[in-house]
Design a protein around this motif. Structure first.
Motif, PDB file in Angstrom:
ATOM      1  N   PHE A  95      -2.972 -17.075  -6.162  1.00 33.57           N
ATOM      2  CA  PHE A  95      -4.309 -16.953  -6.721  1.00 33.57           C
ATOM      3  C   PHE A  95      -4.219 -16.723  -8.218  1.00 33.57           C
ATOM      4  N   LYS A  96      -5.288 -17.031  -8.924  1.00 33.52           N
ATOM      5  CA  LYS A  96      -5.407 -16.731 -10.351  1.00 33.52           C
ATOM      6  C   LYS A  96      -6.520 -15.703 -10.509  1.00 33.52           C
ATOM      7  N   ALA A  97      -6.477 -14.953 -11.577  1.00 29.69           N
ATOM      8  CA  ALA A  97      -7.502 -13.938 -11.812  1.00 29.69           C
ATOM      9  C   ALA A  97      -8.883 -14.574 -11.944  1.00 29.69           C
ATOM     10  N   THR A 131     -11.115  -6.022 -13.368  1.00 36.12           N
ATOM     11  CA  THR A 131     -11.294  -5.986 -11.921  1.00 36.12           C
ATOM     12  C   THR A 131     -10.698  -7.215 -11.261  1.00 36.12           C
ATOM     13  N   SER A 132     -10.899  -8.372 -11.866  1.00 35.11           N
ATOM     14  CA  SER A 132     -10.361  -9.593 -11.268  1.00 35.11           C
ATOM     15  C   SER A 132      -8.834  -9.614 -11.305  1.00 35.11           C
ATOM     16  N   ASN A 133      -8.225  -9.007 -12.315  1.00 32.61           N
ATOM     17  CA  ASN A 133      -6.757  -8.910 -12.342  1.00 32.61           C
ATOM     18  C   ASN A 133      -6.240  -8.053 -11.196  1.00 32.61           C
ATOM     19  N   LEU A 134      -6.919  -6.950 -10.917  1.00 26.71           N
ATOM     20  CA  LEU A 134      -6.506  -6.100  -9.801  1.00 26.71           C
ATOM     21  C   LEU A 134      -6.723  -6.800  -8.461  1.00 26.71           C
ATOM     22  N   MET A 135      -7.843  -7.505  -8.333  1.00 26.62           N
ATOM     23  CA  MET A 135      -8.114  -8.232  -7.096  1.00 26.62           C
ATOM     24  C   MET A 135      -7.082  -9.333  -6.882  1.00 26.62           C
ATOM     25  N   CYS A 136      -6.700  -9.999  -7.951  1.00 28.85           N
ATOM     26  CA  CYS A 136      -5.686 -11.053  -7.875  1.00 28.85           C
ATOM     27  C   CYS A 136      -4.335 -10.473  -7.455  1.00 28.85           C
ATOM     28  N   ALA A 166      -0.285 -10.122  -3.346  1.00 27.33           N
ATOM     29  CA  ALA A 166       0.670  -9.265  -2.643  1.00 27.33           C
ATOM     30  C   ALA A 166       0.525  -9.401  -1.131  1.00 27.33           C
ATOM     31  N   ASN A 167      -0.667  -9.738  -0.647  1.00 22.91           N
ATOM     32  CA  ASN A 167      -0.925  -9.789   0.789  1.00 22.91           C
ATOM     33  C   ASN A 167      -1.086 -11.200   1.337  1.00 22.91           C
ATOM     34  N   ARG A 168      -0.816 -12.222   0.549  1.00 20.98           N
ATOM     35  CA  ARG A 168      -0.996 -13.587   1.035  1.00 20.98           C
ATOM     36  C   ARG A 168       0.253 -14.068   1.756  1.00 20.98           C
ATOM     37  N   ASP A 169       0.065 -15.083   2.587  1.00 19.51           N
ATOM     38  CA  ASP A 169       1.177 -15.730   3.270  1.00 19.51           C
ATOM     39  C   ASP A 169       1.590 -16.940   2.436  1.00 19.51           C
TER      40      ASP A 169
END
Length: 67
Positions: free
Chosen positions: A33-35, A13-18, A23-26
């Protein structure tokens, strides 16, 4: 065995959240981010604080740090 299953599930789950967060960060405002940033079961090492004199000794005076 339940703890291992929980860690596995949080790892995935943390890999997907990362992936979504990166993908959406500026890139101009935040670093990648890291997992482990999203994983509550990740083993975190405490931050060790040292006085500024340690940096002076290591980088200027070329003395090895005393541990």
């Amino acid at each position: 065995m339940a703890a291992a299953k929980t860690e596995l599930a949080w790892g995935q789950t943390s890999n997907l959240m990362c992936l979504l967060a990166n993908a959406n960060r500026d890139p101009k405002r935040t670093g990648p981010f890291k997992a482990d940033d999203f994983n509550p079961t990740a083993k975190r090492r405490p931050v060790q604080k040292a006085p500024i004199t340690v940096l002076r000794d290591v980088f200027i005076d070329k003395k090895p740090p005393i541990t």
